[in-house]
Design an enzyme around this catalytic site. Structure first.
Site, PDB file in Angstrom:
ATOM      1  N   TYR A 102      30.666  34.943  43.853  1.00 26.50           N
ATOM      2  CA  TYR A 102      31.762  34.040  44.165  1.00 26.50           C
ATOM      3  C   TYR A 102      32.317  34.235  45.676  1.00 26.50           C
ATOM      4  O   TYR A 102      31.959  33.527  46.408  1.00 26.50           O
ATOM      5  CB  TYR A 102      32.786  34.376  43.000  1.00 26.50           C
ATOM      6  N   PHE A 139      32.931  44.252  47.537  1.00 26.40           N
ATOM      7  CA  PHE A 139      33.436  43.302  46.485  1.00 26.40           C
ATOM      8  C   PHE A 139      32.762  43.659  45.271  1.00 26.40           C
ATOM      9  O   PHE A 139      33.469  43.329  44.196  1.00 26.40           O
ATOM     10  CB  PHE A 139      32.791  41.818  46.809  1.00 26.40           C
ATOM     11  N   SER A 175      43.798  43.295  44.156  1.00 23.77           N
ATOM     12  CA  SER A 175      44.061  42.282  43.171  1.00 23.77           C
ATOM     13  C   SER A 175      45.490  42.585  43.317  1.00 23.77           C
ATOM     14  O   SER A 175      46.091  43.523  43.095  1.00 23.77           O
ATOM     15  CB  SER A 175      43.255  42.448  41.993  1.00 23.77           C
ATOM     16  N   TYR A 210      40.901  47.475  34.410  1.00 23.00           N
ATOM     17  CA  TYR A 210      40.526  46.576  35.722  1.00 23.00           C
ATOM     18  C   TYR A 210      41.423  47.009  36.809  1.00 23.00           C
ATOM     19  O   TYR A 210      41.132  47.556  37.881  1.00 23.00           O
ATOM     20  CB  TYR A 210      40.415  45.259  35.336  1.00 23.00           C
ATOM     21  N   LYS A 254      41.383  49.142  40.606  1.00 25.44           N
ATOM     22  CA  LYS A 254      41.684  48.734  41.801  1.00 25.44           C
ATOM     23  C   LYS A 254      42.734  49.510  42.459  1.00 25.44           C
ATOM     24  O   LYS A 254      42.674  49.986  43.484  1.00 25.44           O
ATOM     25  CB  LYS A 254      42.173  47.086  41.652  1.00 25.44           C
ATOM     26  N   ARG A 301      50.327  33.048  26.061  1.00 28.27           N
ATOM     27  CA  ARG A 301      49.261  33.945  25.956  1.00 28.27           C
ATOM     28  C   ARG A 301      50.159  35.492  26.076  1.00 28.27           C
ATOM     29  O   ARG A 301      50.674  35.795  27.106  1.00 28.27           O
ATOM     30  CB  ARG A 301      48.514  33.788  27.034  1.00 28.27           C
ATOM     31  N   GLY A 324      51.085  39.112  27.482  1.00 22.85           N
ATOM     32  CA  GLY A 324      50.801  39.664  28.588  1.00 22.85           C
ATOM     33  C   GLY A 324      51.036  38.849  29.885  1.00 22.85           C
ATOM     34  O   GLY A 324      50.842  39.198  30.933  1.00 22.85           O
ATOM     35  N   ASP A 325      50.969  37.484  29.642  1.00 20.81           N
ATOM     36  CA  ASP A 325      51.129  36.686  30.797  1.00 20.81           C
ATOM     37  C   ASP A 325      52.870  36.593  31.361  1.00 20.81           C
ATOM     38  O   ASP A 325      53.701  36.793  30.554  1.00 20.81           O
ATOM     39  CB  ASP A 325      50.987  35.108  30.276  1.00 20.81           C
TER      40      ASP A 325
HETATM   41  P1  NAD Z   1      31.952  38.033  41.242  1.00 18.85           P
HETATM   42  O1  NAD Z   1      31.656  38.829  39.903  1.00 18.85           O
HETATM   43  O2  NAD Z   1      31.553  36.614  41.278  1.00 18.85           O
HETATM   44  O3  NAD Z   1      31.224  39.080  42.255  1.00 18.85           O
HETATM   45  C1  NAD Z   1      31.030  40.339  42.183  1.00 18.85           C
HETATM   46  C2  NAD Z   1      29.571  40.932  42.496  1.00 18.85           C
HETATM   47  O4  NAD Z   1      29.564  42.231  42.322  1.00 18.85           O
HETATM   48  C3  NAD Z   1      28.584  40.183  41.252  1.00 18.85           C
HETATM   49  O5  NAD Z   1      27.583  39.382  42.113  1.00 18.85           O
HETATM   50  C4  NAD Z   1      28.023  41.398  40.606  1.00 18.85           C
HETATM   51  O6  NAD Z   1      26.743  41.110  40.355  1.00 18.85           O
HETATM   52  C5  NAD Z   1      28.171  42.391  41.718  1.00 18.85           C
HETATM   53  N1  NAD Z   1      28.351  43.919  41.093  1.00 18.85           N
HETATM   54  C6  NAD Z   1      28.847  44.237  40.143  1.00 18.85           C
HETATM   55  N2  NAD Z   1      29.023  45.701  39.723  1.00 18.85           N
HETATM   56  C7  NAD Z   1      27.961  46.158  40.926  1.00 18.85           C
HETATM   57  C8  NAD Z   1      27.383  47.127  41.061  1.00 18.85           C
HETATM   58  N3  NAD Z   1      27.645  48.368  40.468  1.00 18.85           N
HETATM   59  N4  NAD Z   1      26.481  47.352  42.112  1.00 18.85           N
HETATM   60  C9  NAD Z   1      26.204  46.107  43.041  1.00 18.85           C
HETATM   61  N5  NAD Z   1      26.732  45.054  42.692  1.00 18.85           N
HETATM   62  C10 NAD Z   1      27.674  44.859  41.655  1.00 18.85           C
HETATM   63  O7  NAD Z   1      33.406  38.348  41.428  1.00 18.85           O
HETATM   64  P2  NAD Z   1      34.296  37.746  42.401  1.00 18.85           P
HETATM   65  O8  NAD Z   1      35.184  36.654  41.890  1.00 18.85           O
HETATM   66  O9  NAD Z   1      33.581  37.240  43.716  1.00 18.85           O
HETATM   67  O10 NAD Z   1      35.172  39.049  43.070  1.00 18.85           O
HETATM   68  C11 NAD Z   1      35.127  39.836  44.023  1.00 18.85           C
HETATM   69  C12 NAD Z   1      35.770  41.053  43.987  1.00 18.85           C
HETATM   70  O11 NAD Z   1      37.085  40.704  44.145  1.00 18.85           O
HETATM   71  C13 NAD Z   1      35.625  41.873  42.754  1.00 18.85           C
HETATM   72  O12 NAD Z   1      36.034  43.252  43.396  1.00 18.85           O
HETATM   73  C14 NAD Z   1      36.765  41.496  42.015  1.00 18.85           C
HETATM   74  O13 NAD Z   1      37.500  42.472  41.063  1.00 18.85           O
HETATM   75  C15 NAD Z   1      37.774  41.300  42.840  1.00 18.85           C
HETATM   76  N6  NAD Z   1      38.904  40.159  42.724  1.00 18.85           N
HETATM   77  C16 NAD Z   1      38.615  38.923  42.294  1.00 18.85           C
HETATM   78  C17 NAD Z   1      39.607  38.060  41.862  1.00 18.85           C
HETATM   79  C18 NAD Z   1      39.019  36.587  41.165  1.00 18.85           C
HETATM   80  O14 NAD Z   1      39.766  36.112  40.560  1.00 18.85           O
HETATM   81  N7  NAD Z   1      37.920  36.275  41.301  1.00 18.85           N
HETATM   82  C19 NAD Z   1      40.922  38.441  41.850  1.00 18.85           C
HETATM   83  C20 NAD Z   1      41.066  39.616  42.503  1.00 18.85           C
HETATM   84  C21 NAD Z   1      40.165  40.658  43.051  1.00 18.85           C
HETATM   85  C1  UD1 Z   2      43.960  36.298  35.730  1.00 15.39           C
HETATM   86  C2  UD1 Z   2      43.826  37.841  35.750  1.00 15.39           C
HETATM   87  C3  UD1 Z   2      43.956  38.500  37.131  1.00 15.39           C
HETATM   88  C4  UD1 Z   2      43.038  37.554  38.091  1.00 15.39           C
HETATM   89  C5  UD1 Z   2      43.417  36.291  38.191  1.00 15.39           C
HETATM   90  C6  UD1 Z   2      42.766  35.327  39.017  1.00 15.39           C
HETATM   91  C7  UD1 Z   2      44.647  38.459  33.568  1.00 15.39           C
HETATM   92  C8  UD1 Z   2      45.471  39.023  32.893  1.00 15.39           C
HETATM   93  N1  UD1 Z   2      44.710  38.393  34.740  1.00 15.39           N
HETATM   94  O1  UD1 Z   2      45.599  36.136  36.012  1.00 15.39           O
HETATM   95  O2  UD1 Z   2      43.392  39.731  36.923  1.00 15.39           O
HETATM   96  O3  UD1 Z   2      43.080  38.173  39.334  1.00 15.39           O
HETATM   97  O4  UD1 Z   2      43.375  35.643  36.811  1.00 15.39           O
HETATM   98  O5  UD1 Z   2      41.400  35.170  38.777  1.00 15.39           O
HETATM   99  O6  UD1 Z   2      43.579  37.933  32.895  1.00 15.39           O
HETATM  100  N2  UD1 Z   2      46.379  29.096  31.431  1.00 15.39           N
HETATM  101  C9  UD1 Z   2      46.423  28.302  30.151  1.00 15.39           C
HETATM  102  N3  UD1 Z   2      45.187  27.972  29.860  1.00 15.39           N
HETATM  103  C10 UD1 Z   2      44.165  28.466  29.979  1.00 15.39           C
HETATM  104  C11 UD1 Z   2      43.977  29.766  30.723  1.00 15.39           C
HETATM  105  C12 UD1 Z   2      45.080  29.786  31.884  1.00 15.39           C
HETATM  106  O7  UD1 Z   2      47.405  27.655  30.143  1.00 15.39           O
HETATM  107  O8  UD1 Z   2      42.778  27.966  29.329  1.00 15.39           O
HETATM  108  C13 UD1 Z   2      47.320  29.503  32.144  1.00 15.39           C
HETATM  109  C14 UD1 Z   2      47.939  31.101  31.851  1.00 15.39           C
HETATM  110  O9  UD1 Z   2      48.723  31.287  30.759  1.00 15.39           O
HETATM  111  C15 UD1 Z   2      48.309  31.255  33.158  1.00 15.39           C
HETATM  112  C16 UD1 Z   2      47.567  30.223  34.491  1.00 15.39           C
HETATM  113  O10 UD1 Z   2      46.996  29.280  33.524  1.00 15.39           O
HETATM  114  O11 UD1 Z   2      49.981  30.731  33.353  1.00 15.39           O
HETATM  115  C17 UD1 Z   2      46.535  31.046  35.245  1.00 15.39           C
HETATM  116  O12 UD1 Z   2      45.865  31.827  34.363  1.00 15.39           O
HETATM  117  P1  UD1 Z   2      44.447  32.486  34.850  1.00 15.39           P
HETATM  118  O13 UD1 Z   2      43.616  31.524  35.542  1.00 15.39           O
HETATM  119  O14 UD1 Z   2      43.808  32.939  33.500  1.00 15.39           O
HETATM  120  O15 UD1 Z   2      45.144  33.579  35.717  1.00 15.39           O
HETATM  121  P2  UD1 Z   2      46.343  34.739  35.567  1.00 15.39           P
HETATM  122  O16 UD1 Z   2      46.565  34.627  34.144  1.00 15.39           O
HETATM  123  O17 UD1 Z   2      47.263  34.553  36.640  1.00 15.39           O
END
Ligand code: NAD
Ligand code: UD1
Length: 335
Positions: free
Chosen positions: A13, A82, A126, A150, A154, A294, A296-297
């Site tokens: 992503y 990433f 994060s 998780y 981080k 939910r 923890g939210d």
């Molecule tokens: P993603 O899952 O789409 O991409 C992560 C990639 O890492 C995947 O393609 C996976 O195959 C690869 N991967 C996992 N473990 C691996 C390993 N041991 N060796 C090599 N490749 C490996 O996730 P994303 O949403 O693109 O997130 C990227 C980074 O950002 C992650 O570290 C995630 O924790 C962090 N992050 C994401 C979000 C979010 O909401 N998407 C929020 C905060 C932080």
């Molecule tokens: C989650 C992750 C966080 C990650 C972030 C972005 C958790 C505890 N945290 O946070 O690590 O960085 O996503 O990817 O999982 N909601 C609904 N219905 C749904 C889904 C969500 O009402 O089906 C609401 C939730 O209560 C919240 C908001 O939508 O208020 C956003 O939820 P979500 O997308 O899961 O993100 P976070 O909870 O902020």
């Protein structure tokens, strides 16, 4: 010569969007991914946008031999790290898996970086590293505290990078993402969760395309604009540009530093506002039902993004509505 950047976990992503942004901005990128949460289809999407296919290594960051050989055979200027598992809920039940993949994997990878003399890194952190007891908007100095493996992975890696900067003269930036969403405007790359989406927008989009019946809204009794949860949704293309700014910064610093920087818009959007955005973009009815909160939210989470403006000269540019339209296009292209 263009600086060459390794993107670990770069296939899916956030990595694929960052790859495109870097390539379009004067960098060369190589992707390393173990395909645990991705597929090669992403390379097709990147190729359709760029007109060429970036080099890709199917490798795991825990595989010391493979990592050493990749680092040795390319002249990398820096790394954007990433790679990692990213589900908060899964990490609560599978802490060993998260410590092994995210922490142990990064230890191996960092050791090999040091051995190869590569000391410039941007790391995906994060907003989950912040404790729940802070006032809003969240500043980088807010209290840190984690409640799941998780987030602990981080925060641990942020501390490790601080140590490497101090002891081994690394340059490191940890980007604390808020809620990344949406897709590339081309519709060729975007977020494709496997199974039932955990996050709000992918779930609403599933309802819009008819894959699911309705959205379950977790609580409408918060102290927010309409009672539903408020989050700081950051367009993944803006997020990719934050990586561009951050890698540029670590490559050009003349003193070794570590910075943790919030990457958000500074604005909040409620669940009902997001449903309305998808309704407008898709022109589909989005049925929803209100459930209880939910566990923890939090009611509201959004960033103070002034540090990113000052240090990286970066700020989010795209509107939520524009970004929802991009996501809808991506979903329609990938049914
Ligand atoms: P993603 O899952 O789409 O991409 C992560 C990639 O890492 C995947 O393609 C996976 O195959 C690869 N991967 C996992 N473990 C691996 C390993 N041991 N060796 C090599 N490749 C490996 O996730 P994303 O949403 O693109 O997130 C990227 C980074 O950002 C992650 O570290 C995630 O924790 C962090 N992050 C994401 C979000 C979010 O909401 N998407 C929020 C905060 C932080
Ligand atoms: C989650 C992750 C966080 C990650 C972030 C972005 C958790 C505890 N945290 O946070 O690590 O960085 O996503 O990817 O999982 N909601 C609904 N219905 C749904 C889904 C969500 O009402 O089906 C609401 C939730 O209560 C919240 C908001 O939508 O208020 C956003 O939820 P979500 O997308 O899961 O993100 P976070 O909870 O902020």
């Amino acid at each position: 010569m263009k600086p060459l950047i390794l993107l670990t976990g770069g296939l899916w992503y956030i990595g694929s969007h960052t790859c495109v942004t870097l390539e379009q901005s004067g960098f060369k990128t190589i992707l390393l991914d173990n395909l645990s949460n991705s597929s090669l289809s992403s390379l097709d999407g990147i190729e359709r946008i760029l007109g060429y296919r970036p080099v890709f290594y199917d490798a795991d960051i825990r595989d010391r031999g493979a990592v050493a050989s990749i680092l040795k055979s390319n002249d990398f200027s820096g790394v954007i790290h990433f790679a990692g598992l990213k589900s908060v809920g899964e990490s609560v039940n599978e802490p060993f898996e998260y410590y092994n993949n995210n922490i142990q994997g990064s230890f191996v990878f960092f050791e090999e970086m040091e051995r190869a003399g590569i000391r410039n890194i941007v790391f995906s952190s994060s907003a989950t590293v912040y404790s729940a007891d802070n006032t809003l908007p969240l500043i980088e100095e807010a209290e840190l505290g984690t409640t799941n493996a998780y987030a602990t992975s981080k925060l641990t890696l942020e501390f490790v990078l601080r140590n490497l900067v101090a002891a081994k003269k690394w340059n490191a930036i940890a980007l604390r993402y808020f809620n990344p969403i949406w897709a590339h405007p081309s519709g060729y790359i975007g977020e494709r969760p496997n199974g039932v989406p955990n996050n709000l927008l992918p779930y609403i989009l599933d309802v819009a395309i008819g894959k699911r019946d309705k959205v379950w809204v977790y609580g409408d009794d918060y102290d927010t604009v309409d009672g539903t949860g408020v989050r700081d949704y950051i367009d993944v293309n803006d997020l990719a540009e934050a990586h561009l700014a951050a890698i540029h910064k670590v490559l050009t610093w003349d003193t070794q530093s570590f910075h943790a920087i919030n990457i958000g818009t500074g604005n909040g959007t409620s669940v009902l506002e997001m449903i309305e955005n998808v309704r407008l973009a898709s022109k589909k009815d989005i049925p929803y039902t209100i459930l209880s909160r939910r566990p923890g939210d939090l009611a509201s989470v959004y960033a103070d993004s002034s540090c990113a403006r000052e240090l990286l000269w970066w700020e989010a540019k795209r509107s939520v509505q524009q970004a929802v339209e991009d996501s809808w296009r991506f979903v329609c292209n990938n049914i």
